[in-house]
Write an enzyme that holds these catalytic residues in place. Structure first.
Site, PDB file in Angstrom:
ATOM      1  N   HIS A 119      41.952   6.938  65.497  1.00 55.30           N
ATOM      2  CA  HIS A 119      43.209   7.646  65.257  1.00 55.30           C
ATOM      3  C   HIS A 119      43.289   8.972  66.014  1.00 55.30           C
ATOM      4  O   HIS A 119      44.368   9.532  66.177  1.00 55.30           O
ATOM      5  CB  HIS A 119      43.450   7.853  63.758  1.00 55.30           C
ATOM      6  N   SER A 123      37.798  14.891  62.162  1.00 54.60           N
ATOM      7  CA  SER A 123      37.778  13.453  62.417  1.00 54.60           C
ATOM      8  C   SER A 123      37.059  13.144  63.727  1.00 54.60           C
ATOM      9  O   SER A 123      37.387  13.704  64.773  1.00 54.60           O
ATOM     10  CB  SER A 123      39.204  12.907  62.491  1.00 54.60           C
ATOM     11  N   ASP A 165      38.549   2.080  62.887  1.00 56.58           N
ATOM     12  CA  ASP A 165      38.800   3.479  63.246  1.00 56.58           C
ATOM     13  C   ASP A 165      37.706   4.058  64.138  1.00 56.58           C
ATOM     14  O   ASP A 165      37.317   5.217  63.986  1.00 56.58           O
ATOM     15  CB  ASP A 165      38.977   4.346  61.988  1.00 56.58           C
TER      16      ASP A 165
END
Length: 405
Positions: A142, A249, A172
């Protein structure tokens, strides 16, 4: 009057002390002391006043390396060791204006806002870490999703143009390639050996604050995607209370020795101090396939599932619209069969209950997903199903998970 007398006596004492100090400096012993004391040191100490009475730091050992870390602080040692291999990723993508197209194109709207573009550039920031000296970087899918330009920033100030070698939204995980020399790399750990209570150190770029270090413990292992509100992800997660915020992230989650045990990927929106990371063993399995093939194919049956338990079974059996009662207390209820899927092709139906796959008892939907994913594409699975109180056996050959499923 008394106050004036005290001030006069204090002034006389200070004058007498200063006079005595001056007389002593003029004496042979005072002159000898002045000659033995470097002028710079003497003037600095006398100008510091009270500060000169404080303990002075010991001189640094000239033989010690400039980047030496006190061994007692293992967190600082890990941050110093791994920090150079953690990168900031700036991704630029073109996105459509969120306004309703009908409103956007209305003549009156365009009259008042003629310069408003239909598309605009959006920039996002995430983290990543270098897993190979050839410039391979692991991050979250993402972070780079839909990106047209990726720039990678190292702690030492270098900046590189990055190329996305592959991205897998289902887990992911994404891999970026940069071209550089003398690139720092991380050391990978073994996420299968991680236990609740182990130290967890996160390094990343939350909220644009580069190379931020946070620490906590592993709070739990094996959290399913459904438990954390990401039911479309085919991966289990490590849970940690090390602070993870937007921008973390793709950054590494580390053990006490500085080995990567996970890829930080999510925060629990309804709580503080609850974050999740993809176990590094699973992440590297996906990364290797992305590096080799540029994509990952996931196995697919084509069913939407509901985990049964006694309370749910009781509620379903009370539904007057239900034609036949459920006769099992646990298993996985098929809530929907996707048209054209492998499940539909062999005759599976909504309302069937899966109780075994290849002889293994089934207790929850995550278990079915894991067994299907482990089997891979094109493999035949034997499903034991309860339909209308009767046992049925189905042989299902897995297909390829559609990108929009």
């Amino acid at each position: 009057m008394a106050r004036l007398l005290r001030q006069t006596l204090l002034a006389m004492a200070l004058f007498s002390g200063g006079l005595a100090y001056g007389v002593w400096l003029s004496s042979p012993r005072g002159q000898e002391w002045l000659q033995q004391t470097p002028l710079a040191s003497w003037s600095q100490r006398t100008s510091e006043g009270v500060g000169s009475l404080l303990p002075r730091p010991e001189a640094a050992d000239s033989a010690a390396p400039a980047d030496a870390v006190r061994p007692s602080n293992f967190i600082a040692a890990v941050a110093q060791k791994v920090g150079p291999a953690v990168v900031r990723i700036d991704a630029t993508r073109t996105v459509a204006n969120p306004l309703d197209p009908e409103l956007f194109n209305h003549p009156l709207f365009r009259h008042f806002f003629p310069q408003l573009p239909q598309e605009f550039q959006q920039e996002g920031t995430g983290s990543g870490f270098i897993i190979d000296a050839d410039g391979l970087i692991l991050t979250n899918a993402h972070v780079v999703e839909g990106s047209e330009r990726v720039r990678v920033h190292l702690l030492d100030g270098r900046t590189f143009e990055g190329k996305v070698k592959g991205s897998d939204p289902v887990t992911d995980i994404a891999v970026i390639q940069i071209e550089g020399e003398n690139l720092p790399t991380v050391t990978l750990g073994n996420s299968d050996q991680v236990r609740p209570g182990d130290w967890a150190i996160a390094i990343g770029n939350p909220l644009g604050l580069d190379n931020t270090v946070t620490v906590g413990i592993i709070s739990a292992v094996g959290r399913s995607s459904g438990q954390i509100g990401a039911a479309n992800k085919r991966v289990t997660f490590l849970q940690t209370d090390a602070a993870i915020n937007p921008g973390n992230s793709g950054g590494p989650l580390l053990d006490a020795e500085g080995r990567v045990i996970g890829v930080n990927t999510a925060i629990f929106q309804r709580a503080q101090g609850v974050g999740f990371a993809i176990p590094i063993n699973r992440a590297m399995e996906i990364a290797e396939r992305l590096i080799r093939d540029g994509r990952v194919e996931h196995a697919f049956l084509g069913i939407r599932m509901i985990t049964l338990n006694p309370d749910l079974v009781a509620r379903l059996n009370r539904d007057p619209a239900r034609l036949s009662p459920l006769t099992v207390q646990e298993g996985v209820l098929i809530g929907e069969v996707v048209p054209g899927s492998p499940a539909e092709q062999v005759g599976l139906r909504k309302g069937d209950v899966i109780v075994e796959i290849d002889g293994r008892p089934i207790r929850d939907a995550e278990q079915v997903q894991q067994l299907v994913d482990a089997a891979g594409v094109g493999k035949t699975l034997t499903l034991r199903v309860i339909r209308d109180g009767q046992v049925r056996i189905f042989q299902v050959k897995t297909g390829v998970l559609p990108p929009d499923f």
